[in-house]
Design an enzyme around this catalytic site. Structure first.
Site, PDB file in Angstrom:
ATOM      1  N   ASN A  86       1.078  -1.262  -0.122  1.00 56.32           N
ATOM      2  CA  ASN A  86       0.098   0.024   0.041  1.00 56.32           C
ATOM      3  C   ASN A  86       0.855   1.272   0.016  1.00 56.32           C
ATOM      4  O   ASN A  86       1.983   1.082   0.038  1.00 56.32           O
ATOM      5  CB  ASN A  86      -1.169  -0.168   1.149  1.00 56.32           C
ATOM      6  CG  ASN A  86      -0.265  -0.150   2.409  1.00 56.32           C
ATOM      7  OD1 ASN A  86       0.423   0.888   2.950  1.00 56.32           O
ATOM      8  ND2 ASN A  86      -0.429  -1.124   3.330  1.00 56.32           N
ATOM      9  N   ALA A 125       1.532   1.450  11.483  1.00 57.92           N
ATOM     10  CA  ALA A 125       1.749   0.776  10.397  1.00 57.92           C
ATOM     11  C   ALA A 125       0.270   0.594   9.459  1.00 57.92           C
ATOM     12  O   ALA A 125      -0.801   0.582  10.225  1.00 57.92           O
ATOM     13  CB  ALA A 125       2.315  -0.416  10.579  1.00 57.92           C
ATOM     14  N   ASP A 184      -4.525  -5.906   5.305  1.00 59.01           N
ATOM     15  CA  ASP A 184      -5.819  -6.751   5.818  1.00 59.01           C
ATOM     16  C   ASP A 184      -5.791  -8.351   5.476  1.00 59.01           C
ATOM     17  O   ASP A 184      -6.061  -9.010   6.155  1.00 59.01           O
ATOM     18  CB  ASP A 184      -7.032  -6.064   5.380  1.00 59.01           C
ATOM     19  CG  ASP A 184      -7.315  -4.764   6.064  1.00 59.01           C
ATOM     20  OD1 ASP A 184      -6.797  -4.784   7.269  1.00 59.01           O
ATOM     21  OD2 ASP A 184      -7.868  -4.065   5.638  1.00 59.01           O
ATOM     22  N   LYS A 203       7.641 -17.892  -9.815  1.00 58.14           N
ATOM     23  CA  LYS A 203       7.016 -16.784 -10.574  1.00 58.14           C
ATOM     24  C   LYS A 203       5.797 -17.177 -11.270  1.00 58.14           C
ATOM     25  O   LYS A 203       5.895 -18.163 -12.041  1.00 58.14           O
ATOM     26  CB  LYS A 203       7.879 -16.087 -11.252  1.00 58.14           C
ATOM     27  CG  LYS A 203       7.213 -14.649 -11.965  1.00 58.14           C
ATOM     28  CD  LYS A 203       8.416 -13.946 -12.876  1.00 58.14           C
ATOM     29  CE  LYS A 203       7.755 -12.980 -13.673  1.00 58.14           C
ATOM     30  NZ  LYS A 203       8.534 -12.507 -14.706  1.00 58.14           N
ATOM     31  N   PRO A 248      -3.722 -11.432  10.758  1.00 59.51           N
ATOM     32  CA  PRO A 248      -3.861 -10.931  12.150  1.00 59.51           C
ATOM     33  C   PRO A 248      -4.339  -9.516  12.478  1.00 59.51           C
ATOM     34  O   PRO A 248      -3.399  -8.643  11.529  1.00 59.51           O
ATOM     35  CB  PRO A 248      -2.902 -11.647  13.058  1.00 59.51           C
ATOM     36  CG  PRO A 248      -1.689 -11.694  11.878  1.00 59.51           C
ATOM     37  CD  PRO A 248      -2.305 -11.985  10.572  1.00 59.51           C
ATOM     38  N   ILE A 268      -2.747  -6.614  14.515  1.00 58.46           N
ATOM     39  CA  ILE A 268      -1.698  -6.619  15.484  1.00 58.46           C
ATOM     40  C   ILE A 268      -2.378  -5.516  16.426  1.00 58.46           C
ATOM     41  O   ILE A 268      -2.169  -5.838  17.609  1.00 58.46           O
ATOM     42  CB  ILE A 268      -0.581  -5.843  14.619  1.00 58.46           C
ATOM     43  CG1 ILE A 268      -0.018  -6.864  13.743  1.00 58.46           C
ATOM     44  CG2 ILE A 268       0.438  -5.590  15.637  1.00 58.46           C
ATOM     45  CD1 ILE A 268       0.940  -6.243  12.670  1.00 58.46           C
ATOM     46  N   PHE A 294      -4.336   3.952  14.490  1.00 60.04           N
ATOM     47  CA  PHE A 294      -4.844   5.074  13.675  1.00 60.04           C
ATOM     48  C   PHE A 294      -5.856   4.598  12.981  1.00 60.04           C
ATOM     49  O   PHE A 294      -6.048   3.225  12.853  1.00 60.04           O
ATOM     50  CB  PHE A 294      -3.563   5.312  12.625  1.00 60.04           C
ATOM     51  CG  PHE A 294      -2.657   6.143  13.187  1.00 60.04           C
ATOM     52  CD1 PHE A 294      -1.623   5.782  14.123  1.00 60.04           C
ATOM     53  CD2 PHE A 294      -2.427   7.463  12.610  1.00 60.04           C
ATOM     54  CE1 PHE A 294      -0.694   6.538  14.635  1.00 60.04           C
ATOM     55  CE2 PHE A 294      -1.477   8.169  13.256  1.00 60.04           C
ATOM     56  CZ  PHE A 294      -0.707   8.136  14.417  1.00 60.04           C
ATOM     57  N   LYS A 343     -13.921   1.595  15.525  1.00 57.69           N
ATOM     58  CA  LYS A 343     -12.872   0.940  15.340  1.00 57.69           C
ATOM     59  C   LYS A 343     -12.081   1.033  16.877  1.00 57.69           C
ATOM     60  O   LYS A 343     -11.562   0.230  17.447  1.00 57.69           O
ATOM     61  CB  LYS A 343     -11.748   1.639  14.570  1.00 57.69           C
ATOM     62  CG  LYS A 343     -10.791   0.799  13.917  1.00 57.69           C
ATOM     63  CD  LYS A 343     -10.155   1.545  12.624  1.00 57.69           C
ATOM     64  CE  LYS A 343     -10.842   1.337  11.420  1.00 57.69           C
ATOM     65  NZ  LYS A 343     -10.434   1.762  10.100  1.00 57.69           N
ATOM     66  N   LYS A 379     -11.481  -2.619  18.571  1.00 56.41           N
ATOM     67  CA  LYS A 379      -9.906  -2.936  18.524  1.00 56.41           C
ATOM     68  C   LYS A 379      -9.704  -2.970  19.915  1.00 56.41           C
ATOM     69  O   LYS A 379      -8.705  -3.693  20.452  1.00 56.41           O
ATOM     70  CB  LYS A 379      -8.949  -1.821  17.766  1.00 56.41           C
ATOM     71  CG  LYS A 379      -9.565  -2.056  16.348  1.00 56.41           C
ATOM     72  CD  LYS A 379      -8.566  -2.231  15.375  1.00 56.41           C
ATOM     73  CE  LYS A 379      -8.759  -2.311  14.030  1.00 56.41           C
ATOM     74  NZ  LYS A 379      -7.606  -2.571  13.173  1.00 56.41           N
TER      75      LYS A 379
END
Ligand code: C5P
Length: 405
Positions: free
Chosen positions: A208, A272, A276, A286, A304, A306, A324, A338, A342
């Site tokens: 990302n 970080a 997902d 490859k 998972p 974190i 975040f 969230k 969390k």
């Protein structure tokens, strides 16, 4: 304030070294532990015997001494102290530090150390004003090295001007100020930063746009506030954070394993952008185009969480866990849910995506706008649009407040 503090004092070559003897005496009177390293130049001005007598400790002067290395390797010597002071700091010593030279015990342990450094420069005023010294001083200041002095006045060479080493009492005041400004001293903070890369095959991955800038800025600010910092970083372009324990990972699974290994900590900041999902099975070879030109079908499994794992850790939950939330819409309701889901203490929410002018709002940018969510406050605290460094300092102020209470 200096009671029990461990100071490593490097005495480099300069007539001002005679004042350093008094500095050692005062540090001992203040109950600091003082370990001295004499450079070859330093030993021309003060003797190991007087330094050992005043510091009540062994004096180190030789990188290659077998006894020194068996008793205390230079790496250990460079790590076991709260602060390294160089007094006097000669022009030559500063040049070596600026360029990373390591040709004697003092310069080698400075290069090997992750501890804060303070320097009290002392030299002739022309040397101090020389462009080379100016550039070296700038480099050292940029790295966060604290400089005390030099003062103006009569110089040993008979000239008058800037270059006198600060008086021992001035250096003591600077040391006290340094320790006083460390509200998070004694606390260990774990910070995650950057993206994770989830492999599809040996050459491809899913990643990302996270730059890691915010997490790295937070690690810097926590260190400045005196915390011990471990930074678990995904792949970024950021330089390692001097003084932090850097742990580099690529995948979410590696990031979680690294974090679990570091627990227990007092503070955990999960900045970080963890992927997902990961490929159910990364191909060993490859992935090739097929003859019928059918694109491959990829299956994913969930990674998972974190932040959630650490927030709900049975016996090693940090006192403070911060997450975040990067959202493209509905920031308020998504961030609030969230926070609940969390189980962290605070959420720093921000909008991501492109501005009207097509520029990224947060990812990769040096600035961001944060909404600060806690369980106690019904409404989030909107922070003004500011640099990621500024956001890091604002967060550290909040953390300091939390631990004060
Ligand atoms: O659920 P979402 O990814 O939006 O949550 C963002 C927050 O959760 C961030 O603090 C991020 O570091 C953390 N996170 C995590 N592990 C994941 C996903 C997100 O720690 N697998």
């Amino acid at each position: 304030m200096l009671d029990g503090k461990k100071i490593l004092l490097i005495i480099s070559g300069g007539i001002a070294a005679y004042k350093t003897l008094d500095l050692i005496r005062i540090l001992r009177k203040e109950n600091a532990h003082v370990t001295c390293v004499l450079t070859k130049g330093g030993a021309q001005f003060v003797t190991p015997l007087s330094v050992a007598a005043l510091s009540e400790n062994q004096v180190y002067d030789d990188l290659w001494s077998l006894t020194d290395e068996t008793q205390m390797g230079h790496i250990r010597l460079s790590r076991e102290h709260d602060l390294i002071i160089i007094a006097p700091g000669s022009a030559h010593m500063m040049a070596k530090m600026a360029h990373g030279l390591a040709d004697d015990l003092a310069s080698t342990l400075l290069l090997a150390s992750d501890k804060p450094i303070m320097i009290a420069p002392a030299m002739n005023s022309v040397m101090w004003r020389h462009k080379a010294t100016r550039a070296n001083v700038d480099t050292l200041l940029e790295r966060g090295i604290v400089s005390v002095g030099p003062n103006e006045g009569n110089l040993a060479c008979g000239e008058n001007g800037i270059g006198r080493m600060s008086e021992p009492n001035e250096i003591i005041s600077a040391i006290k100020k340094f320790f006083a400004n460390k509200p998070l001293e004694g606390l260990h903070a774990l910070v995650t930063a950057g993206p994770t890369y989830e492999p599809l095959d040996p050459v491809r991955f899913i990643g990302n746009r996270s730059s890691g800038k915010q997490g790295y800025a937070i690690a810097h600010a926590l260190l400045e506030a005196g915390a011990q910092v471990t930074l678990v970083s995904g792949p970024t372009r950021e330089n390692p954070v001097d003084g932090a324990n850097m742990v580099y990972v690529e995948t979410a699974l590696e990031m979680l394993a690294a974090c679990e290994k570091i627990l227990p900590v007092d503070i955990c900041i999960c900045s970080a952008a963890v992927s997902d999902w990961r490929a159910k099975k990364a191909n060993n070879q490859k992935i090739k185009k097929t003859s019928d030109n059918e694109p491959p079908t990829l299956s994913f499994v969930e990674n998972p969480d974190i932040l959630k794992t650490i927030s709900n850790h049975k016996n090693k939950r940090p006192d403070l866990v911060v997450g975040f939330a990067a959202e493209t819409e509905n920031i308020e309701s998504y961030a609030r849910s969230k926070l609940e889901r969390k189980g962290c203490n605070w959420i720093m929410a921000n909008l991501v995506g492109k501005n009207r002018n097509g520029k990224e709002k947060a990812f990769g940018s040096d600035e961001n706008q944060i909404y600060f969510f806690t369980h106690a406050d019904k409404n989030p605290e909107p922070w003004e649009h500011m640099s990621k460094k500024h956001i890091a300092h604002r967060l550290v102020a909040k953390i300091t407040e939390h631990f004060k209470n």
